[in-house]
Design a protein around this motif. Structure first.
Motif, PDB file in Angstrom:
ATOM      1  N   LYS A  29       7.336  33.405  36.043  1.00 37.86           N
ATOM      2  CA  LYS A  29       7.253  34.533  36.965  1.00 37.86           C
ATOM      3  C   LYS A  29       7.475  35.858  36.232  1.00 37.86           C
ATOM      4  N   GLY A  30       6.474  36.707  36.294  1.00 38.99           N
ATOM      5  CA  GLY A  30       6.561  38.029  35.680  1.00 38.99           C
ATOM      6  C   GLY A  30       6.275  38.069  34.195  1.00 38.99           C
ATOM      7  N   VAL A  31       5.969  36.928  33.578  1.00 37.87           N
ATOM      8  CA  VAL A  31       5.709  36.894  32.137  1.00 37.87           C
ATOM      9  C   VAL A  31       4.320  36.307  31.896  1.00 37.87           C
ATOM     10  N   TYR A  32       3.469  37.090  31.272  1.00 37.90           N
ATOM     11  CA  TYR A  32       2.098  36.682  30.973  1.00 37.90           C
ATOM     12  C   TYR A  32       1.849  36.867  29.490  1.00 37.90           C
ATOM     13  N   ARG A  33       0.903  36.105  28.964  1.00 38.48           N
ATOM     14  CA  ARG A  33       0.529  36.282  27.559  1.00 38.48           C
ATOM     15  C   ARG A  33      -0.975  36.135  27.435  1.00 38.48           C
ATOM     16  N   TYR A  34      -1.490  36.794  26.432  1.00 38.37           N
ATOM     17  CA  TYR A  34      -2.925  36.716  26.160  1.00 38.37           C
ATOM     18  C   TYR A  34      -3.200  35.413  25.443  1.00 38.37           C
ATOM     19  N   GLU A  35      -4.165  34.671  25.913  1.00 39.17           N
ATOM     20  CA  GLU A  35      -4.550  33.402  25.300  1.00 39.17           C
ATOM     21  C   GLU A  35      -6.052  33.439  25.016  1.00 39.17           C
ATOM     22  N   PRO A  36      -6.430  33.674  23.759  1.00 41.67           N
ATOM     23  CA  PRO A  36      -7.859  33.762  23.435  1.00 41.67           C
ATOM     24  C   PRO A  36      -8.633  32.503  23.807  1.00 41.67           C
ATOM     25  N   ASN A  37      -8.025  31.340  23.663  1.00 42.17           N
ATOM     26  CA  ASN A  37      -8.729  30.096  23.992  1.00 42.17           C
ATOM     27  C   ASN A  37      -8.985  29.971  25.485  1.00 42.17           C
ATOM     28  N   ALA A  38      -8.082  30.500  26.311  1.00 39.50           N
ATOM     29  CA  ALA A  38      -8.275  30.439  27.753  1.00 39.50           C
ATOM     30  C   ALA A  38      -9.507  31.240  28.158  1.00 39.50           C
ATOM     31  N   VAL A  39      -9.741  32.346  27.492  1.00 38.57           N
ATOM     32  CA  VAL A  39     -10.912  33.168  27.784  1.00 38.57           C
ATOM     33  C   VAL A  39     -12.178  32.413  27.395  1.00 38.57           C
ATOM     34  N   ASN A  40     -12.145  31.718  26.273  1.00 39.82           N
ATOM     35  CA  ASN A  40     -13.323  30.973  25.824  1.00 39.82           C
ATOM     36  C   ASN A  40     -13.607  29.766  26.711  1.00 39.82           C
ATOM     37  N   LEU A  41     -12.568  29.181  27.323  1.00 41.52           N
ATOM     38  CA  LEU A  41     -12.750  28.009  28.165  1.00 41.52           C
ATOM     39  C   LEU A  41     -13.158  28.365  29.589  1.00 41.52           C
ATOM     40  N   LYS A  42     -13.066  29.647  29.925  1.00 41.56           N
ATOM     41  CA  LYS A  42     -13.384  30.088  31.268  1.00 41.56           C
ATOM     42  C   LYS A  42     -14.861  29.864  31.564  1.00 41.56           C
ATOM     43  N   GLU A  43     -15.134  29.178  32.671  1.00 39.76           N
ATOM     44  CA  GLU A  43     -16.513  28.891  33.043  1.00 39.76           C
ATOM     45  C   GLU A  43     -16.977  29.890  34.086  1.00 39.76           C
ATOM     46  N   LEU A  44     -18.013  30.622  33.774  1.00 38.81           N
ATOM     47  CA  LEU A  44     -18.597  31.546  34.727  1.00 38.81           C
ATOM     48  C   LEU A  44     -19.905  30.956  35.207  1.00 38.81           C
ATOM     49  N   GLU A  45     -19.861  30.354  36.363  1.00 38.42           N
ATOM     50  CA  GLU A  45     -21.074  29.758  36.901  1.00 38.42           C
ATOM     51  C   GLU A  45     -21.489  30.541  38.127  1.00 38.42           C
ATOM     52  N   ASP A  46     -22.749  30.767  38.234  1.00 34.71           N
ATOM     53  CA  ASP A  46     -23.282  31.478  39.380  1.00 34.71           C
ATOM     54  C   ASP A  46     -24.055  30.480  40.223  1.00 34.71           C
ATOM     55  N   PHE A  47     -24.337  30.853  41.445  1.00 37.95           N
ATOM     56  CA  PHE A  47     -25.133  29.989  42.289  1.00 37.95           C
ATOM     57  C   PHE A  47     -26.573  29.973  41.786  1.00 37.95           C
ATOM     58  N   THR A  48     -27.213  28.824  41.840  1.00 34.54           N
ATOM     59  CA  THR A  48     -28.630  28.744  41.487  1.00 34.54           C
ATOM     60  C   THR A  48     -29.440  29.343  42.636  1.00 34.54           C
ATOM     61  N   THR A  49     -30.702  29.635  42.387  1.00 31.85           N
ATOM     62  CA  THR A  49     -31.570  30.201  43.419  1.00 31.85           C
ATOM     63  C   THR A  49     -31.674  29.266  44.613  1.00 31.85           C
ATOM     64  N   GLU A  50     -31.779  27.960  44.335  1.00 25.98           N
ATOM     65  CA  GLU A  50     -31.866  26.983  45.417  1.00 25.98           C
ATOM     66  C   GLU A  50     -30.588  26.981  46.259  1.00 25.98           C
ATOM     67  N   GLN A  51     -29.438  27.063  45.589  1.00 22.51           N
ATOM     68  CA  GLN A  51     -28.162  27.086  46.302  1.00 22.51           C
ATOM     69  C   GLN A  51     -28.052  28.340  47.170  1.00 22.51           C
ATOM     70  N   LYS A  52     -28.485  29.477  46.625  1.00 22.99           N
ATOM     71  CA  LYS A  52     -28.428  30.731  47.384  1.00 22.99           C
ATOM     72  C   LYS A  52     -29.273  30.634  48.655  1.00 22.99           C
ATOM     73  N   LEU A  53     -30.484  30.107  48.523  1.00 21.01           N
ATOM     74  CA  LEU A  53     -31.355  29.964  49.689  1.00 21.01           C
ATOM     75  C   LEU A  53     -30.756  29.007  50.718  1.00 21.01           C
ATOM     76  N   GLU A  54     -30.149  27.920  50.237  1.00 25.43           N
ATOM     77  CA  GLU A  54     -29.512  26.950  51.122  1.00 25.43           C
ATOM     78  C   GLU A  54     -28.340  27.571  51.877  1.00 25.43           C
TER      79      GLU A  54
END
Length: 88
Positions: A29-54
């Motif tokens: 609580k109240g203590v954070y640290r920068y983790e370069p590996n956490a940024v690299n493991l972060k998955e940014l997925e967007d909806f596909t066109t088919e999913q958006k239409l659905e």
């Protein structure tokens, strides 16, 4: 500081926001640290066109919050209402 050349107005809000985006890892609580590996493991997925239409078809081509649609002159966006880190 490097981006804006000034301190953030609300540093805790900024820290929470960076944690939500995956740039900081919460140690305790109240203590954070920068983790370069956490940024690299972060998955940014967007909806596909088919999913958006659905999704638009499922919601009747209307906003699930205000109920307005294209007829009302509103441009609809398909996005997560609940943040991904909270299971959205």
């Amino acid at each position: 500081m490097k981006l804006y050349n000034r301190k953030p107005r609300d540093p805790w809000r900024t820290i929470r926001n960076l944690h939500e985006q995956g740039f900081l890892v919460k140690v305790r609580k109240g203590v954070y640290r920068y983790e370069p590996n956490a940024v690299n493991l972060k998955e940014l997925e967007d909806f596909t066109t088919e999913q958006k239409l659905e999704i638009l078809k499922r919601d009747g081509y209307k906003c699930v919050i205000c109920g307005k649609g294209k007829k009302d002159g509103v441009e609809l966006q398909v996005d997560h209402i609940k943040p991904k880190y909270l299971g959205g």
